[in-house]
Scaffold this motif. Sequence first.
Motif, PDB file in Angstrom:
ATOM      1  N   CYS A  83     -29.768  48.550 161.317  1.00 32.35           N
ATOM      2  CA  CYS A  83     -30.588  49.649 161.833  1.00 32.35           C
ATOM      3  C   CYS A  83     -29.756  50.553 162.729  1.00 32.35           C
ATOM      4  O   CYS A  83     -29.846  51.790 162.636  1.00 32.35           O
ATOM      5  CB  CYS A  83     -31.786  49.108 162.607  1.00 32.35           C
ATOM      6  SG  CYS A  83     -33.083  48.442 161.556  1.00 32.35           S
ATOM      7  N   ASP A  84     -28.956  49.939 163.607  1.00 31.74           N
ATOM      8  CA  ASP A  84     -28.085  50.732 164.491  1.00 31.74           C
ATOM      9  C   ASP A  84     -27.108  51.572 163.681  1.00 31.74           C
ATOM     10  O   ASP A  84     -26.883  52.751 163.990  1.00 31.74           O
ATOM     11  CB  ASP A  84     -27.324  49.823 165.463  1.00 31.74           C
ATOM     12  CG  ASP A  84     -28.200  49.260 166.566  1.00 31.74           C
ATOM     13  OD1 ASP A  84     -29.319  49.790 166.756  1.00 31.74           O
ATOM     14  OD2 ASP A  84     -27.767  48.300 167.237  1.00 31.74           O
ATOM     15  N   LEU A  85     -26.520  50.963 162.652  1.00 30.87           N
ATOM     16  CA  LEU A  85     -25.567  51.701 161.819  1.00 30.87           C
ATOM     17  C   LEU A  85     -26.246  52.861 161.098  1.00 30.87           C
ATOM     18  O   LEU A  85     -25.690  53.960 161.015  1.00 30.87           O
ATOM     19  CB  LEU A  85     -24.902  50.771 160.807  1.00 30.87           C
ATOM     20  CG  LEU A  85     -23.837  49.822 161.357  1.00 30.87           C
ATOM     21  CD1 LEU A  85     -23.371  48.860 160.275  1.00 30.87           C
ATOM     22  CD2 LEU A  85     -22.664  50.599 161.921  1.00 30.87           C
ATOM     23  N   GLU A  86     -27.436  52.635 160.581  1.00 33.16           N
ATOM     24  CA  GLU A  86     -28.158  53.705 159.897  1.00 33.16           C
ATOM     25  C   GLU A  86     -28.503  54.832 160.880  1.00 33.16           C
ATOM     26  O   GLU A  86     -28.352  56.009 160.563  1.00 33.16           O
ATOM     27  CB  GLU A  86     -29.437  53.150 159.253  1.00 33.16           C
ATOM     28  CG  GLU A  86     -29.177  52.305 158.021  1.00 33.16           C
ATOM     29  CD  GLU A  86     -30.447  51.683 157.443  1.00 33.16           C
ATOM     30  OE1 GLU A  86     -31.563  52.112 157.828  1.00 33.16           O
ATOM     31  OE2 GLU A  86     -30.320  50.770 156.608  1.00 33.16           O
ATOM     32  N   ARG A  87     -28.962  54.448 162.075  1.00 31.01           N
ATOM     33  CA  ARG A  87     -29.285  55.456 163.087  1.00 31.01           C
ATOM     34  C   ARG A  87     -28.035  56.235 163.465  1.00 31.01           C
ATOM     35  O   ARG A  87     -28.053  57.475 163.529  1.00 31.01           O
ATOM     36  CB  ARG A  87     -29.879  54.787 164.328  1.00 31.01           C
ATOM     37  CG  ARG A  87     -30.275  55.748 165.435  1.00 31.01           C
ATOM     38  CD  ARG A  87     -30.748  55.019 166.686  1.00 31.01           C
ATOM     39  NE  ARG A  87     -29.897  53.931 167.113  1.00 31.01           N
ATOM     40  CZ  ARG A  87     -28.718  54.049 167.741  1.00 31.01           C
ATOM     41  NH1 ARG A  87     -28.232  55.252 167.979  1.00 31.01           N
ATOM     42  NH2 ARG A  87     -28.030  52.992 168.104  1.00 31.01           N
ATOM     43  N   GLN A  90     -27.103  58.620 160.724  1.00 28.13           N
ATOM     44  CA  GLN A  90     -27.970  59.799 160.727  1.00 28.13           C
ATOM     45  C   GLN A  90     -27.562  60.752 161.862  1.00 28.13           C
ATOM     46  O   GLN A  90     -27.485  61.966 161.658  1.00 28.13           O
ATOM     47  CB  GLN A  90     -29.433  59.392 160.888  1.00 28.13           C
ATOM     48  CG  GLN A  90     -30.007  58.733 159.649  1.00 28.13           C
ATOM     49  CD  GLN A  90     -31.410  58.173 159.887  1.00 28.13           C
ATOM     50  OE1 GLN A  90     -31.914  58.180 161.004  1.00 28.13           O
ATOM     51  NE2 GLN A  90     -32.023  57.679 158.817  1.00 28.13           N
ATOM     52  N   GLU A  91     -27.299  60.200 163.053  1.00 25.33           N
ATOM     53  CA  GLU A  91     -26.861  61.032 164.179  1.00 25.33           C
ATOM     54  C   GLU A  91     -25.538  61.718 163.854  1.00 25.33           C
ATOM     55  O   GLU A  91     -25.351  62.898 164.181  1.00 25.33           O
ATOM     56  CB  GLU A  91     -26.718  60.182 165.454  1.00 25.33           C
ATOM     57  CG  GLU A  91     -28.039  59.700 166.025  1.00 25.33           C
ATOM     58  CD  GLU A  91     -27.860  58.735 167.195  1.00 25.33           C
ATOM     59  OE1 GLU A  91     -26.699  58.406 167.550  1.00 25.33           O
ATOM     60  OE2 GLU A  91     -28.881  58.301 167.753  1.00 25.33           O
ATOM     61  N   TYR A  92     -24.648  60.992 163.200  1.00 24.46           N
ATOM     62  CA  TYR A  92     -23.353  61.559 162.821  1.00 24.46           C
ATOM     63  C   TYR A  92     -23.554  62.712 161.838  1.00 24.46           C
ATOM     64  O   TYR A  92     -22.918  63.772 161.965  1.00 24.46           O
ATOM     65  CB  TYR A  92     -22.463  60.470 162.230  1.00 24.46           C
ATOM     66  CG  TYR A  92     -21.093  60.934 161.829  1.00 24.46           C
ATOM     67  CD1 TYR A  92     -20.137  61.261 162.790  1.00 24.46           C
ATOM     68  CD2 TYR A  92     -20.744  61.063 160.485  1.00 24.46           C
ATOM     69  CE1 TYR A  92     -18.875  61.701 162.428  1.00 24.46           C
ATOM     70  CE2 TYR A  92     -19.490  61.492 160.107  1.00 24.46           C
ATOM     71  CZ  TYR A  92     -18.551  61.805 161.095  1.00 24.46           C
ATOM     72  OH  TYR A  92     -17.310  62.252 160.732  1.00 24.46           O
ATOM     73  N   GLN A  93     -24.442  62.517 160.871  1.00 25.13           N
ATOM     74  CA  GLN A  93     -24.717  63.574 159.893  1.00 25.13           C
ATOM     75  C   GLN A  93     -25.291  64.814 160.590  1.00 25.13           C
ATOM     76  O   GLN A  93     -24.926  65.944 160.275  1.00 25.13           O
ATOM     77  CB  GLN A  93     -25.677  63.081 158.800  1.00 25.13           C
ATOM     78  CG  GLN A  93     -25.096  62.015 157.888  1.00 25.13           C
ATOM     79  CD  GLN A  93     -23.850  62.490 157.152  1.00 25.13           C
ATOM     80  OE1 GLN A  93     -23.745  63.650 156.766  1.00 25.13           O
ATOM     81  NE2 GLN A  93     -22.890  61.589 156.989  1.00 25.13           N
ATOM     82  N   VAL A  94     -26.198  64.587 161.556  1.00 26.68           N
ATOM     83  CA  VAL A  94     -26.760  65.710 162.319  1.00 26.68           C
ATOM     84  C   VAL A  94     -25.661  66.421 163.074  1.00 26.68           C
ATOM     85  O   VAL A  94     -25.575  67.659 163.072  1.00 26.68           O
ATOM     86  CB  VAL A  94     -27.870  65.209 163.284  1.00 26.68           C
ATOM     87  CG1 VAL A  94     -28.257  66.307 164.284  1.00 26.68           C
ATOM     88  CG2 VAL A  94     -29.096  64.742 162.497  1.00 26.68           C
TER      89      VAL A  94
END
Length: 119
Positions: A83-87, A90-94
């Motif tokens: 979950c942390d990696l996915e979050r 997503q933050e990195y993509q943003v």
Amino acid sequence: MAVTEELNKQVVSSSEQLQSYQAEIIELRRTVNALEIELQAQHNLRDSLENTLTETEARYSSQLGQVQCMITNVESQLAEIRCDLERQNQEYQVLLDVKARLECEINTYRGLLESEDCK
């Protein structure tokens, strides 16, 4: 007299046979006693082995429970990490998207500034 001798011989023969049977009975009783003792020893051994088996099963059951608990904890930690990696992804993509827009704006302003300088 022959009849008496014959009877005496039969009595002696019967007496010897009786003694032989009595000796055989004594020997058979000894054998039975020895077999009963051996049977009791085998019962005791079986009971001991059953107790050892029960204790071993209980110990392994406990250890299995501990291992299952550890596996559950590790799986839970792994799920949290995912979950942390996915979050973070997503933050990195943003952030990459923001960076790309900022670079585009910077290029636009740079172009405007350069065109102003040219005038």
